[in-house]
Design an enzyme around this catalytic site. Structure first.
Site, PDB file in Angstrom:
ATOM      1  N   SER A  35       1.695  -0.689  -6.684  1.00 45.96           N
ATOM      2  CA  SER A  35       0.872  -1.784  -7.186  1.00 45.96           C
ATOM      3  C   SER A  35       0.503  -2.770  -6.088  1.00 45.96           C
ATOM      4  O   SER A  35      -0.627  -3.261  -6.043  1.00 45.96           O
ATOM      5  CB  SER A  35       1.609  -2.515  -8.313  1.00 45.96           C
ATOM      6  OG  SER A  35       0.813  -3.543  -8.846  1.00 45.96           O
ATOM      7  N   GLU A  56      15.481  -7.371  -6.832  1.00 47.20           N
ATOM      8  CA  GLU A  56      14.750  -8.368  -6.048  1.00 47.20           C
ATOM      9  C   GLU A  56      15.652  -9.211  -5.153  1.00 47.20           C
ATOM     10  O   GLU A  56      15.256  -9.605  -4.054  1.00 47.20           O
ATOM     11  CB  GLU A  56      13.926  -9.260  -6.980  1.00 47.20           C
ATOM     12  CG  GLU A  56      12.730  -8.571  -7.613  1.00 47.20           C
ATOM     13  CD  GLU A  56      13.108  -7.665  -8.782  1.00 47.20           C
ATOM     14  OE1 GLU A  56      14.257  -7.728  -9.261  1.00 47.20           O
ATOM     15  OE2 GLU A  56      12.231  -6.893  -9.230  1.00 47.20           O
ATOM     16  N   ASP A 121       0.023  -8.235 -19.069  1.00 46.23           N
ATOM     17  CA  ASP A 121       1.468  -8.257 -18.879  1.00 46.23           C
ATOM     18  C   ASP A 121       2.152  -9.361 -19.681  1.00 46.23           C
ATOM     19  O   ASP A 121       3.373  -9.368 -19.823  1.00 46.23           O
ATOM     20  CB  ASP A 121       1.810  -8.405 -17.396  1.00 46.23           C
ATOM     21  CG  ASP A 121       1.471  -7.159 -16.598  1.00 46.23           C
ATOM     22  OD1 ASP A 121       1.212  -6.123 -17.227  1.00 46.23           O
ATOM     23  OD2 ASP A 121       1.435  -7.221 -15.367  1.00 46.23           O
ATOM     24  N   ARG A 171      -3.936 -10.336  -9.331  1.00 49.20           N
ATOM     25  CA  ARG A 171      -3.913  -8.946  -9.795  1.00 49.20           C
ATOM     26  C   ARG A 171      -5.318  -8.365  -9.863  1.00 49.20           C
ATOM     27  O   ARG A 171      -5.560  -7.215  -9.484  1.00 49.20           O
ATOM     28  CB  ARG A 171      -3.263  -8.877 -11.176  1.00 49.20           C
ATOM     29  CG  ARG A 171      -3.445  -7.545 -11.899  1.00 49.20           C
ATOM     30  CD  ARG A 171      -2.845  -7.621 -13.302  1.00 49.20           C
ATOM     31  NE  ARG A 171      -3.146  -6.431 -14.082  1.00 49.20           N
ATOM     32  CZ  ARG A 171      -4.198  -6.291 -14.866  1.00 49.20           C
ATOM     33  NH1 ARG A 171      -5.077  -7.271 -14.976  1.00 49.20           N
ATOM     34  NH2 ARG A 171      -4.389  -5.174 -15.539  1.00 49.20           N
TER      35      ARG A 171
END
Length: 322
Positions: A35, A56, A121, A171
């Site tokens: 992505s 993360e 999302d 995005r």
């Protein structure tokens, strides 16, 4: 016709160019390398590419370790996860340490999927707090580019300067606002349009909305200065003071909570240099919500992030200052 381009693609392509030039450039990802468009870097430089999976905190600490050994790590995932899941590691592993007398470690944190424009999302992933979080951490520089030109130029700058940097990408594809010749400097905003009646300053993809608002106001005989303030920390206090003095008021716009975000940074700066009315456009202490890609403009409208809302804010300031 307006050209649209993908920030993540340009980011990935720029990393490959930097990798060719500097063997110390490394890339770290957290299961979002497809992505974020960083996977091609890994294909070309497999020994300089690390995918830590959905971890993360490990992403950040591994990047810190690489920086401590003299590498220049670019650590990337979604904004909901960085800083969303790892503020402690950012603060204590990247921003707090010193190396060779320099403050912070040389880690570049570049994220995507920030703001309401993440759309499908939903509210859990629409990061509306990251600017506030990152700008209060000492030694961290914060950037929100408006288009792919800015992304390319800033990514190149990050490789040249020392210290922790945070940059938020969008995005969706975004309109190209800047020319390839535009120069970008850390801590310096860019005046896109001059004007004398009020200033509109924005960051990220809403810079285009700020320009639309200026066009609407021009039809009513109101002249607005428009500033792309891509560098939020350090912020261009000199340019903001000049705008305050010459136009008498400032409207800010951001794809972020108005509390402690970009608008707050502008208000703090102006209040200490040349106080004028400041009105902030952004989400009002609320979470986002799901919206299909085609419905994202409606989501922006619901949260008051539109050219009409900016125009009304400019008119409200003018009514105050006359």
């Amino acid at each position: 016709m307006t050209e649209f381009a993908d920030m993540r693609t340009v980011y990935g392509e720029t990393l490959i160019k930097l990798g060719d030039e500097n063997p110390n450039i490394v890339v770290v990802g957290a299961d979002t390398t497809d992505s974020l468009k960083t996977k091609p870097f890994g294909k070309k430089f497999p020994n300089r590419f690390f995918n830590v999976g959905i971890a993360e905190a490990n992403l950040v600490t591994m990047a810190a370790g690489l920086a401590n050994e003299g590498k220049i790590p670019f650590a990337s995932t979604y904004a909901a996860f960085l800083p969303g899941r790892c503020v402690d590691q950012i603060r204590n592993a990247i921003a707090y340490p010193s190396r060779n007398g320099k403050n912070g470690l040389n880690v570049k944190m570049v994220v995507s999927h920030g703001g309401l424009s993440v759309g499908p999302d939903g509210g859990s992933h629409q990061q509306l707090e990251d600017i506030a979080i990152m700008r209060v951490i000492p030694n961290v520089k914060v950037f929100v580019p408006s288009d792919t030109v800015a992304v390319e130029k800033l990514t190149q700058l990050f490789a040249q300067i020392y210290g922790p940097c945070y940059m938020r990408l969008a995005r969706s594809k975004t309109p190209v606002i800047h020319s390839k010749e535009q120069e970008f400097k850390i801590g310096k905003g860019i005046v896109l349009r001059d004007g004398s009646d009020c200033t509109i300053t924005a960051c990220g993809i809403v810079v285009g909305i700020a320009l639309e608002a200026a066009d609407l106001l021009k039809q009513e005989g109101i002249s607005c200065r428009v500033i792309d303030m891509f560098s939020i920390k350090p912020i261009d206090s000199e340019l903001l003071e000049k705008a305050a003095r010459e136009t008498g008021g400032i409207v800010t716009c951001e794809e972020h909570n108005v509390m402690a975000g970009f608008g707050s940074a502008v208000a703090e700066t102006v209040s200490e240099t040349y106080p004028v009315p400041v009105k902030r456009i952004g989400t009002k202490d609320q979470f986002g919500e799901s919206a299909r890609d085609g419905e994202i403009p409606l989501l922006f409208e619901k949260h008051g992030i539109t050219s009409i809302h900016i125009s009304n804010a400019v008119k409200a300031i003018r009514s105050q200052t006359r």
